[in-house]
Write an enzyme that holds these catalytic residues in place. Structure first.
Site, short mmCIF file in Angstrom:
data_model
loop_
_atom_site.label_atom_id
_atom_site.label_comp_id
_atom_site.label_asym_id
_atom_site.label_seq_id
_atom_site.Cartn_x
_atom_site.Cartn_y
_atom_site.Cartn_z
N HIS A 118 0.81 -1.23 0.00
CA HIS A 118 0.00 0.00 0.00
C HIS A 118 0.84 1.28 0.00
O HIS A 118 0.36 2.33 0.41
CB HIS A 118 -0.98 -0.01 1.20
CG HIS A 118 -2.06 -1.04 1.05
ND1 HIS A 118 -2.88 -1.44 2.09
CD2 HIS A 118 -2.48 -1.76 -0.03
CE1 HIS A 118 -3.74 -2.36 1.66
NE2 HIS A 118 -3.51 -2.58 0.39
N CYS A 146 3.02 20.43 -7.02
CA CYS A 146 4.09 19.73 -7.74
C CYS A 146 4.97 20.75 -8.46
O CYS A 146 4.45 21.59 -9.21
CB CYS A 146 3.46 18.77 -8.75
SG CYS A 146 4.65 18.02 -9.85
N CYS A 149 4.37 20.23 -12.55
CA CYS A 149 3.14 20.54 -13.29
C CYS A 149 2.20 21.47 -12.53
O CYS A 149 1.18 21.89 -13.08
CB CYS A 149 2.41 19.24 -13.64
SG CYS A 149 1.59 18.49 -12.25
P1 OAD Z 1 -7.56 -3.02 10.09
O1 OAD Z 1 -7.62 -1.77 10.87
O2 OAD Z 1 -8.66 -3.35 9.17
O3 OAD Z 1 -7.46 -4.27 11.07
C1 OAD Z 1 -6.56 -4.32 12.12
C2 OAD Z 1 -6.56 -5.73 12.67
O4 OAD Z 1 -5.55 -5.81 13.65
C3 OAD Z 1 -7.86 -6.16 13.33
O5 OAD Z 1 -8.22 -7.46 12.87
C4 OAD Z 1 -7.52 -6.19 14.82
O6 OAD Z 1 -8.24 -7.19 15.53
C5 OAD Z 1 -6.04 -6.53 14.76
N1 OAD Z 1 -5.26 -6.09 15.91
C6 OAD Z 1 -5.46 -5.04 16.74
N2 OAD Z 1 -4.50 -4.96 17.67
C7 OAD Z 1 -3.65 -6.00 17.42
C8 OAD Z 1 -2.45 -6.47 18.03
N3 OAD Z 1 -1.92 -5.85 19.08
N4 OAD Z 1 -1.86 -7.56 17.50
C9 OAD Z 1 -2.38 -8.20 16.43
N5 OAD Z 1 -3.51 -7.80 15.81
C10 OAD Z 1 -4.13 -6.72 16.30
O7 OAD Z 1 -6.16 -3.02 9.36
P2 OAD Z 1 -5.72 -3.75 8.01
O8 OAD Z 1 -6.23 -5.14 7.96
O9 OAD Z 1 -4.26 -3.52 7.90
O10 OAD Z 1 -5.70 0.30 3.23
O11 OAD Z 1 -6.45 -2.89 6.93
C11 OAD Z 1 -6.19 -3.18 5.62
C12 OAD Z 1 -6.18 -1.94 4.81
O12 OAD Z 1 -7.41 -1.25 4.97
C13 OAD Z 1 -5.15 -0.89 5.20
O13 OAD Z 1 -3.88 -1.11 4.65
C14 OAD Z 1 -5.74 0.35 4.67
C15 OAD Z 1 -7.11 0.12 5.24
O14 OAD Z 1 -8.09 0.93 4.87
C16 OAD Z 1 -5.66 1.40 2.53
O15 OAD Z 1 -5.52 2.51 3.04
C17 OAD Z 1 -5.75 1.17 1.06
#
Ligand code: OAD
Length: 244
Positions: A118, A146, A149
């Site tokens: 990402h 920028c 541009c």
């Molecule tokens: P999320 O915020 O969706 O999920 C975070 C996860 O981490 C959840 O399942 C929590 O239960 C878990 N969690 C919380 N604390 C934790 C800990 N101490 N140890 C282990 N797990 C823990 O984050 P992502 O799955 O990374 O994309 O989200 C995916 C993508 O959605 C991101 O990269 C971003 C977001 O919107 C973009 O911006 C394109």
């Protein structure tokens, strides 16, 4: 408690791949995407700020949100889970770390090869042309412009409705498909295409392991579920398998 079968498998495995998400940085004080925000940004949904449409509608708001996240990240330090993964890399002949995070905390903990799906918050690019921009004039306008541009600058991160960096996702698919053990750590496993990586690994015969304090849509399909915080579970796993 790490299952003995998993410990034995890891001691002899050669190809291991890991997918991390925002949860791995939670213990460094970086809020995850799906948890309620506090303070200044409490009224906004991160998933509604991280889109090209949001930026077109209100570029200043989106730029300011990322500037705030940049400050959070700059003041944060890697936690034991980041260090455990950096150590794991040194124990394994083929180790691939794939992250959805944009915070560089894996690299700051010492991980040498990180596939960033990402993008990275530390880089800036032109919203219009997509080229990376390293320096620009601060005129007081937000976002800055920028120098090539005159279009608005934006962080070099992947927003919803945008394509992932082609090379990164291709390598991630390849490594997931070739892994003997695949870890899904600290991710809610709802955002595609990253969420399909554990499934690809599973379909290709890998042992899949989830580390998360909360169940996800993929939990039931996992070979092992290590329920808990990554900063606690990963150091314990490292200790159990390699003794440090
Ligand atoms: P999320 O915020 O969706 O999920 C975070 C996860 O981490 C959840 O399942 C929590 O239960 C878990 N969690 C919380 N604390 C934790 C800990 N101490 N140890 C282990 N797990 C823990 O984050 P992502 O799955 O990374 O994309 O989200 C995916 C993508 O959605 C991101 O990269 C971003 C977001 O919107 C973009 O911006 C394109």
């Amino acid at each position: 408690m790490i299952p003995l079968e998993l410990i034995a498998t890891l001691r002899t495995a050669t190809h291991i791949a890991v997918l991390t998400g925002a949860g791995i940085s939670a213990e460094s004080g970086i809020p995850t995407f799906r948890e309620a925000q506090t303070g200044l940004w409490a009224q906004y949904e991160p998933t509604e700020l991280a889109t090209p449409e949001a930026f077109r509608r209100n570029p200043k708001l989106v730029w300011d949100w990322y500037a705030w996240r940049r400050t959070l990240v700059a003041n944060a330090t890697p936690n034991p889970s980041h260090f455990a993964l950096a150590a794991m890399e040194t124990h394994l002949p083929s180790f691939t770390l794939i992250t959805q995070n944009i915070d560089s905390l894996h690299q700051r903990a010492g991980s040498r090869k990180v596939i960033e799906l990402h993008g990275n918050l530390a880089r800036t690019k032109c919203f219009r042309e997509g080229v990376i921009v390293e320096t620009w004039e601060e005129t007081g306008e937000t976002p800055p412009r920028c120098p090539r541009c005159g279009g608005f600058l934006r962080p070099d991160v992947v927003w919803f409705n945008e394509a992932l960096p082609a090379e990164a996702i291709k390598t991630a698919y390849d490594k997931a498909g070739g892994a003997e053990v695949f870890f899904s750590i600290g991710t809610s496993a709802v955002v595609q295409p990253a969420a399909s990586l554990p499934i690809i690994a599973l379909q290709n015969g890998a042992i899949v392991v989830e580390i998360n304090p909360t169940p996800t849509p993929l939990t039931d399909r996992m070979t092992f579920v290590l329920e808990g915080k990554a900063g606690v579970v990963l150091p314990e796993l490292l200790q159990s398998v390699w003794g440090n």
